[in-house]
Scaffold this active site. Structure first.
Site, PDB file in Angstrom:
ATOM      1  CB  SER A 192      -0.861   0.051   1.140  1.00 47.05           C
ATOM      2  OG  SER A 192      -0.285  -0.141   2.466  1.00 47.05           O
ATOM      3  CG  HIS A 220      -4.430  -1.965  -1.042  1.00 46.70           C
ATOM      4  ND1 HIS A 220      -4.947  -0.799  -1.054  1.00 46.70           N
ATOM      5  CD2 HIS A 220      -3.753  -2.071   0.162  1.00 46.70           C
ATOM      6  CE1 HIS A 220      -4.873  -0.072   0.196  1.00 46.70           C
ATOM      7  NE2 HIS A 220      -4.154  -0.944   0.826  1.00 46.70           N
ATOM      8  CE  LYS A 251      -7.367  -1.452   2.594  1.00 47.29           C
ATOM      9  NZ  LYS A 251      -6.606  -2.391   3.093  1.00 47.29           N
TER      10      LYS A 251
HETATM   11  C1  LIG Z   1      -6.388  -2.613   4.471  1.00 41.57           C
HETATM   12  C2  LIG Z   1      -5.616  -4.186   4.764  1.00 41.57           C
HETATM   13  C3  LIG Z   1      -6.000  -4.850   5.719  1.00 41.57           C
HETATM   14  C4  LIG Z   1      -7.065  -4.664   6.825  1.00 41.57           C
HETATM   15  O1  LIG Z   1      -8.362  -4.895   6.156  1.00 41.57           O
HETATM   16  P1  LIG Z   1      -9.729  -4.778   6.908  1.00 41.57           P
HETATM   17  O2  LIG Z   1     -10.487  -5.631   6.277  1.00 41.57           O
HETATM   18  O3  LIG Z   1     -10.125  -3.329   7.133  1.00 41.57           O
HETATM   19  O4  LIG Z   1      -9.311  -5.242   8.371  1.00 41.57           O
HETATM   20  C5  LIG Z   1      -5.348  -6.178   5.988  1.00 41.57           C
HETATM   21  N1  LIG Z   1      -4.308  -6.260   4.992  1.00 41.57           N
HETATM   22  C6  LIG Z   1      -4.003  -5.554   4.094  1.00 41.57           C
HETATM   23  C7  LIG Z   1      -2.657  -5.935   3.253  1.00 41.57           C
HETATM   24  C8  LIG Z   1      -4.484  -4.309   3.866  1.00 41.57           C
HETATM   25  O5  LIG Z   1      -4.184  -3.471   2.849  1.00 41.57           O
END
Ligand SMILES: *Cc1c(COP(=O)(O)O)cnc(C)c1O
Length: 404
Positions: A192, A220, A251
């Site tokens: 990210s 992502h 997301k």
């Molecule tokens: C955003 C993210 C998470 C967390 O996701 P949630 O469903 O909001 O807990 C976990 N792993 C990665 C790689 C992320 O980018």
């Protein structure tokens, strides 16, 4: 020490080191354009990649879900928290990612916390054993925390250099005579901070050669990359070859909450028994389940959504470079705009908000010193004119600050 002295000193330290995280309240729904401080601004900081957070079809499905299945289930899955729709969604996710089965969690953070401890900490009839996990240096906090629950007496944890399959190979090779019960390679699909991807085809090959299982957290990636939005595995040509795939529903796919693990039916059955964040935590609310199904259906039916995201991304990357900004090249909608000093990134994100663009800055210790940046995230919720308006503001502020 009393708690007030303890935390106030730490809060001061966060402010002094400029790592204190400020929250700006939106006065509207999450969308391509949002309302902040009474003003409409172009949103370039959300994970709402497909514009589903405020999509009428998704919202209607959530409301229908509440009407038909209620607000909450007030139970973990194995007690009385499984509705027919939970199983339907798990099947739909499996079809989408090409796995035998899937299991839902309240978030993908919870999925990662549940996964590692369910495997590495369980004796499963072994008198003595040792497992090993190889992790990318830049893995997400939830992967790191999941592994923290694995006791060091039974789990070796090794870190390989970011996205460096050669380094991983050296580590695997050095260990190949050791009698590990289980070998796991764990990585984010998309990282990210940089918007770059794990070298998945090499990882698939290494996992096979060294008899390791391949764990990808594609938070992502799912809905974002690949021609039909199936994620990093589709983009890199290894769809269906990932042993353990983590995705989030927080997301691109609706952006509300929830996460999943996809893999073989046996592994999923096993996790339903042993993953503590699944067994001892509440089931996903019906509205999220029905809305997520609508989001997947929408993605399958309307091919223009992913295409719009990819077109917008290519356009934004090209234009922002054309203005003279330095970016990290790639194809992902995460576009890091490199500014160097933290103070420049801070000043620029504040100035852009005044000019109608919502974008967040990242600086040390989140990224290395001297690599402070603004992180733009492109979305299908944007219209071309919103992107153009944002680019105008970048030009104006960039020139004024002497960045371009
Ligand atoms: C955003 C993210 C998470 C967390 O996701 P949630 O469903 O909001 O807990 C976990 N792993 C990665 C790689 C992320 O980018």
């Amino acid at each position: 020490m009393n708690i007030s002295d303890l935390v106030s000193a730490e809060l001061r330290r966060l402010e002094e080191t400029k790592t204190f995280k400020f929250e700006t309240a939106l006065q509207s729904a999450q969308d391509g354009v949002v309302r902040v401080n009474g003003k409409e601004v172009v949103m370039l900081a959300s994970n709402n990649y497909l514009g589903m957070s405020n999509h009428p079809v998704v919202k209607k499905a959530a409301i229908d879900g509440i009407r038909k299945y209620g607000y909450g289930v007030a139970s973990a899955r194995f007690l009385c928290g499984t509705q027919t729709i939970h199983r339907q969604l798990e099947k739909k996710i499996s079809q989408f990612v090409g796995s035998e089965d899937s299991i839902l969690f309240s978030s993908s953070f919870a999925a990662n916390i549940g996964f590692f401890a369910a495997l590495a900490n369980e004796k499963m009839g072994f008198e003595s054993y040792k497992d090993v996990i190889y992790s990318d240096r830049l893995n997400h906090a939830s992967i790191i925390d999941g592994q923290r629950l694995c006791r060091p007496e039974v789990t070796d944890k090794l870190i390989y250099e970011h996205a460096n399959a050669d380094h991983l190979e050296q580590l695997l090779d050095a260990d190949k005579e050791k009698e590990y019960r289980l070998r796991v390679i764990a990585t984010d699909g998309v990282f990210s901070m940089e918007g770059d991807m794990a070298p998945l085809s090499r990882l698939v090959e290494l996992a096979k050669r060294y008899n390791a299982i391949l764990f990808i957290d594609d938070a992502h990636g799912i809905g974002v990359v690949g021609r039909t939005g199936r994620g990093s595995a589709e983009h890199l040509g290894v769809l269906g070859k990932i042993d353990v795939l983590i995705g989030t529903l927080g997301k691109a796919i609706g952006g509300a909450a929830g996460g999943f693990i996809s893999g073989s039916s046996e592994m999923v059955s096993y996790l339903r028994q042993k993953a503590r964040t699944y067994v001892f935590s509440n089931s996903l609310p019906p509205s999220i389940v029905t809305a997520t199904m609508a989001a997947f259906d929408l993605l399958a039916k309307d091919k223009t959504i992913v295409k719009r995201l990819h077109d917008h991304t290519a356009y934004f990357r090209n234009e922002i470079k054309g203005l003279g900004f330095k970016i990290i090249d790639g194809t992902h909608p995460i576009v890091p705009i490199m500014l160097g000093e933290a103070s420049v990134a801070q000043e620029m994100s504040a100035a852009l908000l005044k000019e109608g663009v919502y974008i967040k800055g990242l600086w040390f210790p989140v990224v290395p010193k001297g690599e402070a940046r603004l992180r733009a995230q492109v979305s299908a919720a944007l219209k071309r004119k919103d992107i153009d308006r944002a680019l105008e503001s970048f030009k104006k502020v960039g020139k004024r600050m002497g960045v371009i």
